[in-house]
Scaffold this motif. Structure first.
Motif, PDB file in Angstrom:
ATOM      1  N   THR A 238       0.841  -1.191   0.000  1.00 25.29           N
ATOM      2  CA  THR A 238       0.000   0.000   0.000  1.00 25.29           C
ATOM      3  C   THR A 238       0.879   1.245   0.000  1.00 25.29           C
ATOM      4  N   GLY A 239       0.257   2.412  -0.005  1.00 24.42           N
ATOM      5  CA  GLY A 239       1.012   3.659   0.024  1.00 24.42           C
ATOM      6  C   GLY A 239       1.827   3.833   1.283  1.00 24.42           C
ATOM      7  N   SER A 240       1.403   3.207   2.382  1.00 28.32           N
ATOM      8  CA  SER A 240       2.137   3.296   3.653  1.00 28.32           C
ATOM      9  C   SER A 240       3.116   2.135   3.829  1.00 28.32           C
ATOM     10  N   ASN A 241       3.457   1.445   2.727  1.00 29.38           N
ATOM     11  CA  ASN A 241       4.423   0.349   2.718  1.00 29.38           C
ATOM     12  C   ASN A 241       3.956  -0.855   3.533  1.00 29.38           C
ATOM     13  N   GLU A 242       2.651  -1.029   3.623  1.00 29.06           N
ATOM     14  CA  GLU A 242       2.107  -2.222   4.262  1.00 29.06           C
ATOM     15  C   GLU A 242       1.812  -3.278   3.203  1.00 29.06           C
ATOM     16  N   LEU A 243       2.039  -4.541   3.570  1.00 36.73           N
ATOM     17  CA  LEU A 243       1.840  -5.621   2.616  1.00 36.73           C
ATOM     18  C   LEU A 243       0.372  -5.706   2.212  1.00 36.73           C
ATOM     19  N   GLU A 244       0.143  -5.787   0.897  1.00 37.07           N
ATOM     20  CA  GLU A 244      -1.214  -5.884   0.378  1.00 37.07           C
ATOM     21  C   GLU A 244      -1.494  -7.296  -0.132  1.00 37.07           C
ATOM     22  N   ASN A 245      -0.628  -7.825  -0.986  1.00 39.06           N
ATOM     23  CA  ASN A 245      -0.751  -9.175  -1.522  1.00 39.06           C
ATOM     24  C   ASN A 245       0.634  -9.804  -1.589  1.00 39.06           C
ATOM     25  N   LEU A 246       0.686 -11.112  -1.370  1.00 35.18           N
ATOM     26  CA  LEU A 246       1.955 -11.833  -1.434  1.00 35.18           C
ATOM     27  C   LEU A 246       1.721 -13.185  -2.084  1.00 35.18           C
ATOM     28  N   PHE A 247       2.527 -13.496  -3.099  1.00 31.71           N
ATOM     29  CA  PHE A 247       2.437 -14.754  -3.835  1.00 31.71           C
ATOM     30  C   PHE A 247       3.821 -15.399  -3.827  1.00 31.71           C
ATOM     31  N   PHE A 248       3.901 -16.713  -3.525  1.00 27.60           N
ATOM     32  CA  PHE A 248       5.218 -17.365  -3.510  1.00 27.60           C
ATOM     33  C   PHE A 248       5.090 -18.834  -3.888  1.00 27.60           C
ATOM     34  N   VAL A 249       6.160 -19.321  -4.541  1.00 26.59           N
ATOM     35  CA  VAL A 249       6.243 -20.704  -5.014  1.00 26.59           C
ATOM     36  C   VAL A 249       7.591 -21.268  -4.589  1.00 26.59           C
ATOM     37  N   HIS A 250       7.589 -22.468  -4.014  1.00 30.70           N
ATOM     38  CA  HIS A 250       8.837 -23.131  -3.638  1.00 30.70           C
ATOM     39  C   HIS A 250       9.588 -23.545  -4.897  1.00 30.70           C
ATOM     40  N   PRO A 251      10.925 -23.499  -4.893  1.00 31.25           N
ATOM     41  CA  PRO A 251      11.698 -23.854  -6.094  1.00 31.25           C
ATOM     42  C   PRO A 251      11.383 -25.257  -6.620  1.00 31.25           C
ATOM     43  N   ILE A 252      11.230 -26.238  -5.747  1.00 30.67           N
ATOM     44  CA  ILE A 252      10.927 -27.595  -6.203  1.00 30.67           C
ATOM     45  C   ILE A 252       9.514 -27.660  -6.770  1.00 30.67           C
ATOM     46  N   SER A 253       8.561 -27.015  -6.101  1.00 30.87           N
ATOM     47  CA  SER A 253       7.195 -26.975  -6.619  1.00 30.87           C
ATOM     48  C   SER A 253       7.141 -26.285  -7.971  1.00 30.87           C
ATOM     49  N   PHE A 254       7.996 -25.293  -8.161  1.00 24.98           N
ATOM     50  CA  PHE A 254       8.035 -24.568  -9.430  1.00 24.98           C
ATOM     51  C   PHE A 254       8.375 -25.510 -10.588  1.00 24.98           C
ATOM     52  N   ASP A 255       9.363 -26.381 -10.379  1.00 21.33           N
ATOM     53  CA  ASP A 255       9.757 -27.323 -11.436  1.00 21.33           C
ATOM     54  C   ASP A 255       8.670 -28.364 -11.695  1.00 21.33           C
ATOM     55  N   ILE A 256       8.046 -28.888 -10.642  1.00 26.28           N
ATOM     56  CA  ILE A 256       6.980 -29.885 -10.827  1.00 26.28           C
ATOM     57  C   ILE A 256       5.771 -29.258 -11.500  1.00 26.28           C
ATOM     58  N   TRP A 257       5.464 -28.034 -11.121  1.00 31.24           N
ATOM     59  CA  TRP A 257       4.311 -27.337 -11.679  1.00 31.24           C
ATOM     60  C   TRP A 257       4.463 -27.129 -13.184  1.00 31.24           C
ATOM     61  N   ARG A 258       5.660 -26.781 -13.619  1.00 31.41           N
ATOM     62  CA  ARG A 258       5.887 -26.578 -15.049  1.00 31.41           C
ATOM     63  C   ARG A 258       5.847 -27.893 -15.826  1.00 31.41           C
ATOM     64  N   ALA A 259       6.059 -29.014 -15.131  1.00 34.23           N
ATOM     65  CA  ALA A 259       5.973 -30.318 -15.794  1.00 34.23           C
ATOM     66  C   ALA A 259       4.542 -30.842 -15.840  1.00 34.23           C
ATOM     67  N   PHE A 260       3.715 -30.447 -14.850  1.00 33.91           N
ATOM     68  CA  PHE A 260       2.323 -30.926 -14.790  1.00 33.91           C
ATOM     69  C   PHE A 260       1.384 -29.739 -14.578  1.00 33.91           C
ATOM     70  N   PRO A 261       1.147 -28.941 -15.637  1.00 39.93           N
ATOM     71  CA  PRO A 261       0.295 -27.754 -15.486  1.00 39.93           C
ATOM     72  C   PRO A 261      -1.159 -27.993 -15.861  1.00 39.93           C
ATOM     73  N   HIS A 262      -1.584 -29.240 -15.990  1.00 39.99           N
ATOM     74  CA  HIS A 262      -2.882 -29.528 -16.587  1.00 39.99           C
ATOM     75  C   HIS A 262      -4.064 -29.302 -15.639  1.00 39.99           C
ATOM     76  N   VAL A 263      -3.901 -29.592 -14.349  1.00 40.70           N
ATOM     77  CA  VAL A 263      -5.024 -29.519 -13.403  1.00 40.70           C
ATOM     78  C   VAL A 263      -4.649 -28.599 -12.247  1.00 40.70           C
ATOM     79  N   LEU A 264      -5.570 -27.729 -11.881  1.00 36.16           N
ATOM     80  CA  LEU A 264      -5.403 -26.830 -10.734  1.00 36.16           C
ATOM     81  C   LEU A 264      -6.528 -27.058  -9.741  1.00 36.16           C
TER      82      LEU A 264
END
Length: 433
Positions: A238-264
């Motif tokens: 936000t304008g006062s430097n407070e966290l508004e949204n945060l998104f994060f992916v683990h490095p190992i999950s990132f690799d598996i996700w790119r191999a199996f992106p068919h179902v969420l």
């Protein structure tokens, strides 16, 4: 044993001394001889002392305390510091050692009645530092205990304490994600006299975590962990430097996700953290029907804009990869609309578990009344057979009713019309449009 009533005397504590000293007649405590020390599990060597020096002389305060505590512990008592004196620079030059059961319990102003292990044990030792000889000497003040020795040290909080080396080992193993029970096993393998319990390990881990977080808020600690461990993450403030949204992916999950992106599989929870920020968990499915965590997100609110931001962050991780074909959610309309906007070609399905929960919650009484007439010639009752196993039932429903096909082994089942007041709720629970 010295004294009466099975009390532990001075010669049982220090294995030396000949005469029995008494309060008011202090005497020098001698270290055990080489032969005696070897019979007492090498207490001198365990504390770094010189076994060839049979006088009560120690090189440091730590050496004196280790020798007394290890020897006392092997004999079923626990020696603790009663008081100590220091120079202005903090150097300890005098220490008085007592039994952990010494002193009297101080009664507090409380209606709660509690027990105490204090027996006013008179046992007392005194260690002094000599500037002239740059060494410590140990003197016996009183050699008697008014209680028998214990058989197991696990009940003594002081005996369960970790040494500095053990605490450092716990910190190192914790950073390596070793389970607490495995840490405890390693400590006991390295030190057979270790009296720590699993709660000791948990308390040490909490202390380590608090020391690492000193001066930082939980969100600052989280951001530091994401950066140092190589997570893929995005955030807005936000304008006062407070966290508004945060998104994060683990490095190992990132690799598996790119191999199996068919179902969420996407679901959001709320009121699960001190900031009351909705928490989104995104799960994928492999080709062997195994689920894995893809990404996590904290959002400011559960509106379409917040969900769209999370899904766009997820979409950016699929650079040059196939987009998901199927998205499974609950009936969160903001999430459903965001999925249509970000992944318009994906087929959207509703979670069967959420459908079952909604039917069970909103139509239970109706099904109960209709179902009770079928139970007269069946064994058992409805709550035990169908309602308890509701998640295992196969549901077939339309605008007029629900057909419940029970799991194998349960004979009850049937078709149950839905009253008009519950029909709208049911339709809203199972339809996307």
């Amino acid at each position: 044993m010295a004294g009466t009533g099975g009390n532990v005397g001075a010669r049982d504590i220090v294995r030396a001394g000949g005469r029995t000293g008494r309060r008011g007649r202090p005497r020098r405590v001698q270290r055990p001889s080489v032969e005696t020390a070897s019979n007492t599990e090498d207490e001198g060597s365990a504390t770094g002392g010189n076994q060839n020096n049979n006088e009560g002389v120690f090189g440091s305060h730590e050496e004196l305390m280790n020798w007394v505590q290890n020897l006392a512990r092997s004999l079923g008592v626990v020696a603790v510091t009663k008081r100590s004196n220091k120079y202005p620079n903090g150097f300890v030059y005098k220490v008085v050692i007592m039994c952990d059961r010494g002193g009297k319990y101080k009664v507090k102003d409380s209606s709660k009645v509690s027990g105490t292990k204090k027996t006013d044990c008179p046992f007392e030792l005194e260690g002094k530092y000599s500037i002239e000889y740059n060494s410590w000497t140990l003197t016996m003040i009183c050699d008697e205990h008014n209680h028998p020795p214990v058989q197991h040290m696990e009940g003594h909080p002081y005996a369960k304490r970790l040494t500095d080396d053990e605490f450092s080992l716990v910190a190192e193993l914790t950073r390596m994600n070793v389970a607490p029970r495995d840490i405890l096993s390693i400590l006991k393998e390295r030190n057979l006299s270790n009296a720590s319990t699993i709660s000791t390990i948990y308390n040490a881990r909490t202390k380590i975590r608090m020391s690492e977080q000193a001066g930082n808020s939980p969100m600052q600690v989280l951001m530091s962990i994401l950066h140092s461990n190589g997570y893929v993450y995005e955030f807005t403030t936000t304008g006062s430097n407070e966290l508004e949204n945060l998104f994060f992916v683990h490095p190992i999950s990132f690799d598996i996700w790119r191999a199996f992106p068919h179902v969420l599989i996407i679901d959001a929870t709320y009121k699960t953290n001190s900031y009351n920020m909705p928490f989104v968990q995104i799960v994928g499915v492999t080709s062997t029907n195994k689920t894995f965590s893809i990404a996590f997100a904290f959002m400011q609110n559960e509106k379409i804009e917040s969900y769209t931001w999370v899904l766009n962050c997820l979409k950016l991780t699929l650079d040059k990869c196939m987009h998901p074909r199927v998205i499974l959610t609950d009936r969160e309309l903001a999430l459903v609309n965001a999925c249509k906007e970000v992944f318009p070609n994906a087929t959207q399905l509703l979670c069967r578990w959420h459908i079952s929960r909604n039917i069970f919650k909103n139509c239970r009484q109706s099904i109960r009344s209709k179902f009770s007439s079928h139970l007269q010639h069946f064994e058992g009752d409805m709550d035990y057979s169908m309602m308890k196993n509701w998640d295992l039932c196969d549901l077939q429903f339309d605008s007029k009713g629900v057909r419940v096909l029970p799991p194998v082994g349960l004979r009850a089942g049937g078709f149950f019309p839905i009253p008009g007041d519950n029909l709208k709720t049911l339709e809203g629970s199972v339809r996307l449009d």
